[in-house]
Scaffold this active site. Sequence first.
Site, PDB file in Angstrom:
ATOM      1  N   GLN B 223      54.365 -17.028 106.595  1.00 37.43           N
ATOM      2  CA  GLN B 223      54.838 -15.692 106.229  1.00 37.43           C
ATOM      3  C   GLN B 223      53.684 -14.810 105.761  1.00 37.43           C
ATOM      4  O   GLN B 223      53.882 -13.631 105.484  1.00 37.43           O
ATOM      5  CB  GLN B 223      55.887 -15.806 105.110  1.00 37.43           C
ATOM      6  CG  GLN B 223      57.115 -16.611 105.512  1.00 37.43           C
ATOM      7  CD  GLN B 223      58.115 -16.827 104.386  1.00 37.43           C
ATOM      8  OE1 GLN B 223      58.646 -17.912 104.237  1.00 37.43           O
ATOM      9  NE2 GLN B 223      58.398 -15.797 103.595  1.00 37.43           N
ATOM     10  N   ARG B 373      64.469 -16.898  99.350  1.00 36.56           N
ATOM     11  CA  ARG B 373      65.087 -15.597  99.537  1.00 36.56           C
ATOM     12  C   ARG B 373      65.285 -14.859  98.216  1.00 36.56           C
ATOM     13  O   ARG B 373      66.346 -14.290  97.942  1.00 36.56           O
ATOM     14  CB  ARG B 373      66.425 -15.749 100.285  1.00 36.56           C
ATOM     15  CG  ARG B 373      66.717 -14.495 101.107  1.00 36.56           C
ATOM     16  CD  ARG B 373      67.875 -14.638 102.043  1.00 36.56           C
ATOM     17  NE  ARG B 373      68.117 -13.320 102.595  1.00 36.56           N
ATOM     18  CZ  ARG B 373      68.859 -13.052 103.644  1.00 36.56           C
ATOM     19  NH1 ARG B 373      69.451 -14.015 104.285  1.00 36.56           N
ATOM     20  NH2 ARG B 373      69.021 -11.826 104.070  1.00 36.56           N
ATOM     21  N   CYS B 374      64.267 -14.922  97.378  1.00 34.58           N
ATOM     22  CA  CYS B 374      64.337 -14.145  96.135  1.00 34.58           C
ATOM     23  C   CYS B 374      62.923 -13.960  95.621  1.00 34.58           C
ATOM     24  O   CYS B 374      62.017 -14.647  96.035  1.00 34.58           O
ATOM     25  CB  CYS B 374      65.180 -14.841  95.081  1.00 34.58           C
ATOM     26  SG  CYS B 374      64.432 -16.311  94.379  1.00 34.58           S
ATOM     27  N   GLU B 743      66.879 -10.008  99.548  1.00 32.08           N
ATOM     28  CA  GLU B 743      67.245 -11.108  98.668  1.00 32.08           C
ATOM     29  C   GLU B 743      68.444 -10.831  97.781  1.00 32.08           C
ATOM     30  O   GLU B 743      69.020 -11.778  97.221  1.00 32.08           O
ATOM     31  CB  GLU B 743      66.040 -11.493  97.825  1.00 32.08           C
ATOM     32  CG  GLU B 743      65.398 -10.328  97.105  1.00 32.08           C
ATOM     33  CD  GLU B 743      64.032 -10.697  96.531  1.00 32.08           C
ATOM     34  OE1 GLU B 743      63.146 -11.003  97.341  1.00 32.08           O
ATOM     35  OE2 GLU B 743      63.864 -10.686  95.327  1.00 32.08           O
TER      36      GLU B 743
END
Lengths: 192, 788
Positions: B223, B373-374, B743
Site C-alpha cells: 500500500q 481499515r481504520c 474506514e
Amino acid sequence: MKVEISKTFDVNAPSKDVWDFMTDVKKVSTCIPGAEYLEDLGDNRHSVLLVVKVGPIKSKYRGEVYLKNIDEEKQIIEIEGKGTDIKGKGGANMELNGAIVAKEDNLTEVVGDSTVTIQGMLAQFGSRMVEDVSNQLFLQFTKSLSSKLEGTEENKDVNDSEDNTLSGMAVASAALRGVSGRLMDKIKGKDE
Amino acid sequence: MSKCKTSPEVGGMGHSVKRKEDARFIRGQGTYVDDVVRPGMVYMDIVRSPYAHAKIKSINTEKALAHPGVAAVITGETLKEYNLHMMPTLMSDTQMVLPIDKVCYQSQEVAAVIGTDRYSVADGIELVEVEYEPLPVVVDPFKATDSDAPIIRDDKEGQESNHIWHWEEGDKAATEEIFNNSDVVVKERIYIPRIHVASIETCGCVSEFDKATGQLTVWMTTQAPHAIRTVLALVAGHVGLQEDKIRVISPDIGGGFGGKVPVYPGYVIAIAASVVTGLPVKWIEDRRENLQADSFARDYHMDCEIAADKDGTLNGLRIKTLADNGYADAAANPSKYPAGMFSICTGSYDFKNAFVEVDGVYTNKPPGGVAYRCSFRVTEAVHAIERMVDMVADEIMMDAAELRMKNFIPKDAFPYHSPTGWEYDSGDYHAALQLAMDNIGYDELLKEQKEKRERGEFMGIGICSFTEVVGAGPSKDFDILGIKMFDSSEIRIHPTGKAIARFGTKSQGQGHETTYAQIIAEELGIPFTDVSVEEGDTDTAPYGLGTYASRSTPTAGAAAAMACRKIKAKAKKIAAHLLETSEEDLEWEVGKFSVKGVPDKAVTIQDIAFAAYTNHPQGLEAGLEATHYYDPPNLTFPFGSYIAVVDIDSGTGEVKVRRFMAVDDCGNIINPMIVEGQIHGGLTQGLAPALYEEISYDDEGNITGGSFMEYLVPTAVETPHWETDKTITPSPHHPIGAKGVGESPTVGAPPAIVNAVVDALSHLGVKHIDIPITPEKVWRAIHKNEVA
C-alpha cells in the site's frame, strides 16, 4: 491444545497377565496401530516411532516413553510420553495414570486417565477430530490388546489397515460416525 | 454540496460516474502481483514453525536439496552472512526475517525453499527437516509480565521482561478528581480480539535483480511503494542497494485494508534470494500463511470507566489498556504514539477530562498489528467509548439516544479541543443522530421492542455515534522513519487538453483512478474521462506515503486540488495572452476563462493547453503542469450515527441484524456512488468482527482460527441490507472540504451491533458481551439463569 481422555475397559484375562503386558512397552506398542518399538534406552525409558495418518496429513512421531512410576503392589503405573514429528511439523506430550483392578479370576479392569497436549499442524487443523481420533485409536488398541491377552489374535479388526499404520480412512470414517452419532443423539434429545 | 458545479460529462465532484478501473476489473484483466511473469523466474515457498516457542536444534536441508526441482534452501544462517536475518520494525523494534536459534510464534518463517516451479518448492518445504525443542509459551498477555514468565525477547539486550512500553495521555489527577465527584461510575473490561484483514489477494512479490546494472525491481503487494523503497535502501544499503537503483511497483492490489502496509519476512527473503541468484524470484502466500503469519489487527484489553452524573452528564473517562503485540512490536503505526490515535477515545462527547494509558507486551503470537481499515487504534477507541456510553445509559435508566444528544460536542464548539489533545475540525453530531433516528423510526422501534419483550421475544436497538480521525497526517503527530506524511500529485496537461496525473498513494480497490480524475475535472473542467491516473510505480509517481488510514483524499486528493490551482494560475496568464486582456479582467467558470462582462469572449482549458505548447506568451515557460506536495495542517474528523436493529433466536442464540441505518458525514463528497460502495463494504467488515471473526489461540499457542473453516468471513448470506444516508459538514481546512470515508463504517458498525445485542438482553441483567458475539455466547447469556 489439551485433550483429556479417561477410559475404563475389561479384559478377560488374569490381572497378573494384564499387569505384565501393560508394563512392557515393547508388547504394548504392538497393540497401537502405527506404533513401532525402537529401543530400550534404559532407566525405564524406551524409544518408539508412531505413524498417524489423518486425511492428507501423515505424521511420523519419534517419541520417548518413560515409565515414571511402576507400583506393582498398588497396581498403578504412571507414564510420560513425548514425541515430535520427525519432519518438524509439531509434537505431543502425554501423561497417563493407569490402574489394574482384578475383578474376577479371569476378568481384569484397566483404568486409564491421560492428558495429551498437542502442538503444531494437528492441533490447528485436527482440533475438531482429535477426540474422535483418540477414541478410535483407543478402540483399536483395546481390541488388539484383548485379542492378544485372550489368545484370539487371529480375529483382526476389519479396520486395521494392511501396513498397520493408523489408517486415515478408518479413523476419518469412525470419527464421522462419532460426529453423526452425537448429532443423532441430539436430535433424539438424548443428553451427552 | 447540494448542486454539482460541473456537467455530468465533465464529471466533477458530486457525480456518481462509473469507475474507470472497473472496465478491466470486471473483465478479469487486472494485473496483480501473481500475474507478473518474468523470464527465468524461480519460485519460493516458506517452511513455517509448528511451535509457538521453541529452540531450533537443527535444520536439515539435505533431502530438500536432493529434490530435482529445488535449487536452494535459505535459512537464518544464510541471511546472517549478509546481516539480513533481522530487520527493524516501524516501531523501533526488531523482528526476525529468518531465525537462527529459536522461533517465537506458530507459523513463523523458518526457512525458504527456492525452486524451478511452484510445485517443486511446495514439495521442497515438506522435505526440510527441522528439529525443535519446545519452550514454555506465553499466550495470555495478562501473564506475560509475571515473574515466572519466560522472556520471549532474550535476544534484546536489557529486555528483562515481556513488557515493551507504557504510554499515557490526559490529565490523571484532574480525571481522578472528576471520578471522586461524580454520582455514578460505570466500569467494564472490554476485549477486542485479534482479527485479520483477510483480503482476497494474499501477500507476495516478484523480485528481480539485474546483476549487470545493479537494478532491483520488486513487484509487490504494498500500500506504500515509496516508503518501502526508502526502507529497502536504508536496511539494504550495505549490500549495495541504493535508492536510485530500486524500483518498487505496486500493481493492481486485491484489497489492502492495512494488511499490506507492513514489510513481511517473505518479501525480504525473496529480495535477498533474487539479489544473490540474479534470478527473478516469485513468492505468493497461500491463504493459511496469510491468516496465520501476517500482521493481525486489534487485540486490545481495555479496562474502561466513565464517571457521570445522575442527570446523564458525562464527566470523565479513564481507560487502562493492555496491548498484545505478539512477538515484536511491528505495528504499522505511522503516528508518534505507541498506541496510535487511541486517545481519540473521548469520541463525540464533551468530557471534562480523560486519562488513557496503554501498556504493550510481548506474547508468543505473530507480530503486528495493522490498522485494519481504520486509523491506528481508532476502532478500539470507538468501541470502548460507544459501549461505555450505553452502559451509563443502562445504569441511570436513560434512553441511549437521549444520553448521546445530551453530551454531544455542540455544533458551534468546533474547532473543538479534546481533553486528550486533538483538535476536531468540524462536526454536527446532533444532526447525524437525529437523521438516523428519523430514518429508521426510532420511537416506533422502541414501542415494538416493548411489545416483543412482553411476549418473551428478544429484539434490540443499538446506536453508535462515532467520531473518526483520519488523513495521516500532520507532521507534529506523524512520520515514517522521520519522513513527513505529506502526499503528492503531479499533473501534466497534454497539448490536446487531456491529462495524466500521478500520485504517491496506491489504490487497492478504492477507485482512485476515478475519484482523483473527478477532483481534477472539478478544478480544471477537463472531463474526468480525459484524465489518466497512475499510481504505484516509484520510478514514475511523485514521492508519497501511500494509501491507508483513509488518507488518500485528505492528502493526495488535496494535493491534486492544489496542483490544479497552480495549473490554473498559469492557464490564466495564457488565457490573458490569447484574449489580449489582463489577468484581472478574466473570470473562471468551469473549464474556461472569459472576459468579465463579455461571456462570449472566452478560451477553454483545452484551448489554453494547446497554446501552452504552441503559442505561450513570451517570458512564460512552455507546458502546463504542476506538482504539489500536501502536508495537511490537521487531521480530518469524519463522523456518523449508526443504528442497528437485531432479533435474537432464544433457542439457538443466533443474532440477526434486521435493519441497519448508517448516516455518515465525510465532508464534501467526490463520487456518491463510490462513497456508498465504501460504506457497504466497510459495514460488512464491521459486521464481521462483531459477530464472526477471531484469530484465537489455545494454551500452547496453537492458532485455532487460522483457516476459513474457523475464521468466518461473512458472505452475502450473513450480510443484511444496508440503509445509508448522509449529512455534509465540510472540513474547513481541506482544499475541497473532503474528509475521507473508507474506514468510518468498519469503525462504527461493531459497537452499534453489540449495543443492539446487549440492549436485547438487558432485561436479563446482561451488561456486556465481548466480540465476536457468537450464538454460543448469546445462548449462554440467555440461559445462564436456567442451567444449574
